[in-house]
Design a protein around this motif. Structure first.
Motif, PDB file in Angstrom:
ATOM      1  N   ARG A  46       0.833  -1.213   0.000  1.00 21.55           N
ATOM      2  CA  ARG A  46       0.000   0.000   0.000  1.00 21.55           C
ATOM      3  C   ARG A  46       0.869   1.265   0.000  1.00 21.55           C
ATOM      4  O   ARG A  46       0.499   2.276  -0.588  1.00 21.55           O
ATOM      5  N   ALA A  49       2.123   1.616  -3.498  1.00 25.59           N
ATOM      6  CA  ALA A  49       1.038   2.036  -4.400  1.00 25.59           C
ATOM      7  C   ALA A  49       0.567   3.452  -4.126  1.00 25.59           C
ATOM      8  O   ALA A  49      -0.191   4.014  -4.914  1.00 25.59           O
ATOM      9  N   LEU A  51      -1.170   4.320  -1.370  1.00 23.50           N
ATOM     10  CA  LEU A  51      -2.415   4.331  -0.597  1.00 23.50           C
ATOM     11  C   LEU A  51      -2.168   4.674   0.871  1.00 23.50           C
ATOM     12  O   LEU A  51      -3.091   5.041   1.587  1.00 23.50           O
ATOM     13  N   SER A  75      -1.386   8.060  -6.269  1.00 21.07           N
ATOM     14  CA  SER A  75      -1.372   6.751  -6.952  1.00 21.07           C
ATOM     15  C   SER A  75      -1.558   6.881  -8.448  1.00 21.07           C
ATOM     16  O   SER A  75      -0.932   6.176  -9.230  1.00 21.07           O
ATOM     17  N   TRP A  76      -2.477   7.797  -8.845  1.00 17.09           N
ATOM     18  CA  TRP A  76      -2.804   7.874 -10.274  1.00 17.09           C
ATOM     19  C   TRP A  76      -1.690   8.486 -11.127  1.00 17.09           C
ATOM     20  O   TRP A  76      -1.794   8.539 -12.321  1.00 17.09           O
ATOM     21  N   MET A  80       1.198   2.676 -11.821  1.00 10.80           N
ATOM     22  CA  MET A  80       1.164   1.342 -11.178  1.00 10.80           C
ATOM     23  C   MET A  80      -0.291   0.867 -11.182  1.00 10.80           C
ATOM     24  O   MET A  80      -1.207   1.634 -11.474  1.00 10.80           O
ATOM     25  N   SER A  81      -0.443  -0.393 -10.808  1.00 18.89           N
ATOM     26  CA  SER A  81      -1.808  -0.881 -10.583  1.00 18.89           C
ATOM     27  C   SER A  81      -1.745  -1.961  -9.520  1.00 18.89           C
ATOM     28  O   SER A  81      -0.682  -2.518  -9.266  1.00 18.89           O
TER      29      SER A  81
ATOM     30  N   TYR C 171      -7.937   4.620  -7.846  1.00 21.55           N
ATOM     31  CA  TYR C 171      -6.780   5.506  -7.740  1.00 21.55           C
ATOM     32  C   TYR C 171      -5.720   5.273  -8.817  1.00 21.55           C
ATOM     33  O   TYR C 171      -4.874   6.120  -9.044  1.00 21.55           O
ATOM     34  N   SER C 173      -6.033   4.932 -11.997  1.00 22.32           N
ATOM     35  CA  SER C 173      -6.291   5.459 -13.330  1.00 22.32           C
ATOM     36  C   SER C 173      -5.827   6.896 -13.396  1.00 22.32           C
ATOM     37  O   SER C 173      -5.932   7.630 -12.413  1.00 22.32           O
TER      38      SER C 173
END
Lengths: 220, 339, 534
Positions: A46, A49, A51, A75-76, A80-81, C171, C173
């Motif tokens: 997290r 990422a 978060l 994050s955007w 990453m995903s 988040y 995108s």
């Protein structure tokens, strides 16, 4: 194009979850983190990422510093995903729409051919369910959908939290192969957390063991 | 367990029915739109003197006291009520047209003027209320007090008067009486003048009383019982009996009306109750109560809280024709008021 | 087991047919075959205009009601505001005030020479009223203040069920905000649709408020046909467009309701990110709440308290009406029990057994929901007042609680249907496999899990039944006196003080048990939180 983590710490209500942790991953690599539950694996993912905001330490990704004391790249913007442990599928949105929405609201949407949706649905064997809601899928189908949603935007780093926990051997094998093929074609990195390396160990270049908030690289 | 429960409930039902069969002989069922605090003491008095139990159903203002009329119409095929005691007369006439009432020639009915009883003996009038102007004395000085229905159209009182909705209750009956008396042309002219003078239409007579009492409107048209209630509450109001000049229209009286329902389950008790209600003593009782009902039997003392009603100049109307033009009156009202 | 399920389905449909379908069909048949009359005194063009006006009025009310309810629900669930559960309880209080009472109070407060204007006239050198509120504005205001708890409760539930992970999944995108917005909209639109429908129907069919402010709307016209002209068929015909509108809506409501169980969460315990309120924001919010609570709750109640001249009257009043209170409570209790049992049985049968037939039952339930209650009362008289039926059914008032229970039945069935869709059938089957009988397994696998919902449904149903006036008046047996009828008969002759005392009494009778239930629930929540903490 690599991920470098230095001196990373994360405190939750004054309790250390991650402690002065270092990690370095080369570009286009496949790495795994193993360890018992409650060791902070999910928290680490997290943090990577975006978060969670680390308490201390730095994360470098694609030659960018992702976090400082004052600023944290969201994050955007990280390219990453992630596949969540509890999948986090949108319960009110149909299977196919999950993928369509991600494509529509992603920077690379011109690059990706929309037929990729059908292709990916068929690879993960959920094309027959494309007009169903997540609650109408089996556990395994839900997990495949979550993976499909994460890869369809072609992220540079794919983070997977226990991705195959609900899949049978055949499906694990199939999904893993799809992920390998995808990784090979786009030259992305994969970082995953698992408790079972049986099917994936061969292709995994780095394996880390996580214990009490600290990482230790294991010899393969 | 289930069987035992079933048995117990069956027994209860049988007991309930038996007891109700027994009591049925000595009871009378009365539907009334007369306010409960006025009618209930009368029922108690009747029960005490005649040993007949009164089972009453009361109406409410929220339904514009038309709920019971609808109930009587719906029950037509299998009537449950014995007597309908209405606080006005228009709805009773409507029930007569629908053949819901039965004829009864009470010995006490003959005492009153022929205008207050039906030729076919289906209904009899009693204890009337007068349509009066209620004036807020804080807002209007004595010398200016409006004393006729034309005052409502006087530009001096622009936007200061209120009347209840003529779709319902005594206002509906009053407006129909005016329509019958004046004819369509004059009635419509008056309505247009009312609208031009920004007379407010309120939900009911009680609201007219309340809003004049509070000073929101300077004066309004309402019934004597409402106006008396305002005085009792200590509101700064005065009651004016309209059109008392020699050439005036006169004050409109709206009698209560009582009737036996066709195929009533307790006809004997119903007749007894009607005889009792039409008796001069009962009218005297009603006159002395809070409502200040004006007796229609001759030689009965009128209410203390109103001027001598025997000397009042009254609007001359044929009550029997009131139901006839009610809908036409409303049609005219709606056309004028919605345009 | 399947046999028991069938028995339950047959039983529930039979009961529902006897209670609702047959009386209403009987009424429609009687009216159309015996004395058919077109609506009196209104032309088709007038009717169209009236319909459009009312549509516009109710849409306006619906919009602001949703806005207020949603806004409050968002503050209670998405900010760090403290004691939000207590605020929620306070803001739901208007549910207990009958709309007629509220309309009465507000008509006084917004009057030209009373309430607000009287206050201003005291302070300012003017003889003319300073604020002139149009009937349109006043009626909208009262309806908004009566109906907003519906949208507040629906959105409170919706906001609570949203899970943080669903946002987090957006988040990654690049156009995350747009994606998040669309995912949120797709989730909330179901709740929005349902609350909009409910509020619109309530507003469109409400007669009391429109009448108080003499606003001519469609519902008034239906009432006029029945009350002024005694034209039953006219009233029925005028109800047809509303029913038609209901059927069009039915399509949407099915669509929305089908989606809600599918959007059930996974029970993820990750905390939703709450908006941290700065001290300035908190103070502003508290001030706003104080203003709203002042307007919506304190003002009406203090108006009642001020209007009561003497408190000794209150004692006398209680002596006068205590039997009415007990009877009303008893009747509402029986009606609530019937409504609860029947709605549970119907909802269970529709969701587990009667798949194709269920839609017709739901259609009829919607019809019942939209039909004015006076027509339900008259239908009951036509059907049950037959010479060959035993006397006790109609004359002794045994049907009264059944008729009362119909008022809330449609909503109760829909609520339970929604719940049954969320309960997997395997839970029942597991109980059956353990050798537990069908009815016991219903209790174990369904009733116990639905306890909180059952509590809320019973509470609201109880309030509805307790305040119901029209049906009680039409079919209550002679000699029976209940509180709402007593209250509204006093509105005519009683002094303002007396009416205020009685209104307050009615409020207290409802609020006291609710308050204890609320406190009990609050203590349960605290206990469970303590357990979690351990």
């Amino acid at each position: 194009m690599s991920l470098t983590i230095k001196n990373l710490s994360f405190f939750y209500e004054q309790q250390a979850i991650l402690e002065q942790l270092d990690l370095s991953l080369p570009a286009a690599s496949i790495s795994a983190i193993i360890g018992h539950s409650g060791q902070g694996k999910t928290t680490l993912l997290r943090c990577i990422a975006g978060l969670e905001k680390p308490t201390n330490g730095t994360i470098h990704w694609q030659n960018n510093l992702l976090n400082t004391k004052s600023k944290c790249i969201p994050s955007w913007k990280r390219n990453m995903s992630m596949v969540f442990q509890d999948l986090a599928l949108w319960p009110h949105i149909k299977v196919k729409e999950h993928l369509q929405l991600i494509l529509k609201y992603n920077q690379n949407r011109e690059v990706i051919n929309p037929t990729a949706i059908d292709e990916i649905l068929s690879t993960f064997e959920i094309e027959a369910m494309s007009h169903r809601y997540p609650a109408q899928l089996s556990q395994g189908q839900q997990q495949r959908l979550a993976i499909a949603r994460a890869v369809i935007s072609n992220p540079a780093l794919l983070i997977l939290d226990e991705p195959f926990s609900s899949l049978d051997e055949r499906m694990t094998f199939k999904c893993w192969n799809y992920l390998l093929k995808w990784q090979d074609s786009v030259q992305s990195s994969i970082l995953y957390v698992t408790h079972d390396l049986k099917h994936t160990i061969e292709q995994t270049s780095h394996i880390f063991n996580m214990e009490n908030g600290k990482l230790r690289q294991q010899e393969q | 367990m289930l069987k035992r429960l079933l048995l117990i409930s069956l027994n209860l039902i049988i007991l309930f029915n038996l007891s109700s069969c027994d009591s049925q002989k000595h009871e009378v069922i009365i539907y009334t739109s007369v306010d409960r605090h006025i009618s209930e003491p009368i029922f108690k008095y009747f029960e005490k003197n005649n040993h007949i139990k009164v089972k009453a159903v009361y109406d409410t203002e929220a339904n514009k006291t038309t709920g019971l009329v609808n109930r009587l119409i719906a029950e037509k095929q299998n009537p449950r009520a014995d007597v309908f005691w209405n606080s006005e007369i228009g709805r009773t006439l409507m029930l007569k047209e629908q053949q819901i009432l039965s004829a009864y020639n009470s010995p006490n009915a003959i005492l009153r003027k022929s205008n207050y009883r039906d030729i076919e003996q289906t209904w009899t009038g009693l204890a009337a209320r007068a349509r009066v102007i209620i004036v807020n004395t804080d807002r209007i000085q004595d010398k200016n007090i409006p004393n006729n229905l034309v005052a409502f159209t006087d530009p001096k009182w622009y936007g200061q008067a209120a009347i209840a909705n003529p779709h319902f209750g005594t206002t509906g009956t009053h407006f129909t009486a005016l329509y019958n008396l004046w004819g369509e042309k004059r009635f419509n002219k008056w309505l247009i003048a009312l609208q031009k003078n920004k007379v407010t239409i309120l939900p009911g007579n009680a609201q007219v009383k309340n809003k004049v009492s509070s000073g929101e409107y300077a004066f309004g048209l309402t019934d004597t019982d409402d106006a008396l209630a305002a005085i009792k509450e200590g509101a700064p109001v005065k009651i004016i009996f309209p059109d008392q000049n020699s050439d005036g229209l006169g004050t409109f009286l709206i009698p209560n009306s009582v009737a036996i329902i066709k195929n009533a389950p307790h006809p004997v008790a119903a007749k007894q109750f009607i005889d009792f209600l039409l008796a001069p003593q009962t009218e005297e009782l009603l006159a002395s109560g809070d409502g200040g009902q004006i007796p229609l039997s001759p030689n009965v003392k009128g209410p203390d809280n109103l001027p001598n009603t025997q000397k009042l100049q009254l609007t001359q109307v044929d009550y029997k024709l009131l139901a006839k033009n009610f809908e036409i009156m409303l049609k005219n009202y709606r056309t004028i008021w919605t345009n | 087991m399947p046999d028991s399920r069938q028995t339950l389905a047959i039983f529930s449909i039979l009961t529902f047919s006897i209670m609702a379908i047959l009386p209403i069909l009987f009424l429609v048949a009687t009216v159309f075959f015996n004395h058919f009359l077109a609506p009196t005194n209104i032309s088709f063009t007038e009717l169209q205009l009236l319909f459009l006006n009312s549509f516009f009025f109710s849409s306006n009310v619906t919009f602001f009601t949703l806005f207020l309810g949603m806004g409050l629900a968002w503050i209670f669930t998405r900010t760090t505001l403290r004691h939000s559960f207590i605020w929620l309880g306070l803001f739901c209080l208007p549910l207990f005030i009958p709309i007629n009472i509220l309309a009465n109070i507000w008509s006084h407060f917004l009057g030209n020479h009373t309430g607000l204007n009287a206050l201003l006239l005291k302070w300012l050198p003017s003889t003319e009223p300073l604020l002139n509120f149009s009937p349109w504005f006043s009626a909208s205001l009262v309806q908004i203040m009566s109906f907003y708890p519906i949208s507040l409760l629906i959105f409170y539930a919706a906001f609570l069920r949203w899970e943080q992970h669903w946002s987090e999944a957006c988040y990654f995108s690049s156009y995350y905000k747009k994606l998040h917005r669309i995912v949120l909209w797709r989730y909330y639109r179901n709740y929005l649709g349902i609350s909009a429908l409910l509020i619109f129907v309530f507003s469109f069919s409400d007669f009391a408020v429109a009448d108080m402010f003499q606003l001519h709307v469609y519902a008034t016209e239906v009432f006029l046909q029945l009350s002024a002209y005694s034209n039953l068929s006219g009233a029925l015909i005028l109800s047809l467009p509303i029913i038609l509108m209901g059927i069009i809506y039915l399509f949407f409501i099915y669509h929305w309701l089908e989606h809600i169980p599918l959007s059930n969460g996974y029970g993820n315990n990750r905390q939703i990110t709450l908006k941290i309120l700065s001290p300035v924001q908190t103070t502003t919010l508290y001030l706003l709440f104080l203003f709203l609570i002042g307007m919506i709750i304190v003002l009406p109640i203090s108006y009642l308290l001020i209007t009561i001249d003497s408190w000794t009257n209150m004692g006398q009043l209680i002596q006068l009406v205590w039997q009415d209170i007990i009877l009303s409570l008893f009747l509402s209790f029986i009606a609530t029990t019937i409504c609860l049992l029947l709605s549970l049985a119907l909802a269970y049968s529709i969701s587990r057994k009667l798949k194709p037939m269920g839609i017709w039952i739901r259609l009829f339930l919607l019809f019942l929901f939209i039909l004015p209650s006076s027509l339900i009362g008259i239908a009951y008289i036509h059907f049950w007042n037959q010479p060959y039926f035993p006397d006790f059914i109609y004359q002794q008032g045994w049907i009264l609680p059944f008729a009362l229970s119909l008022i809330f039945l449609p909503i109760a069935v829909e609520i339970f249907l929604l719940q049954f869709k969320k309960l997997p059938i395997v839970e029942e089957q597991a109980a059956h496999l353990c050798g537990i009988s069908f009815y016991k397994s219903l209790r174990l696998a369904i009733l116990l899990r639905l306890t909180p919902v059952i509590k809320i449904v019973s509470l609201i149903c109880f309030i509805f039944c307790f305040n119901e006036l029209t049906i009680s008046l039409l079919i209550s047996p002679p000699g029976l006196s209940i509180l709402p009828v007593r209250l509204f008969s006093m509105v005519h002759y009683g002094s303002q003080s007396l009416i205020a005392s009685l209104s307050l009494l009615q409020l207290l009778v409802l609020i006291i048990p609710v308050f204890f239930l609320y406190r009990y629930n609050l203590s349960l929540i605290k206990k469970s939180q303590e357990k979690k903490g351990l």
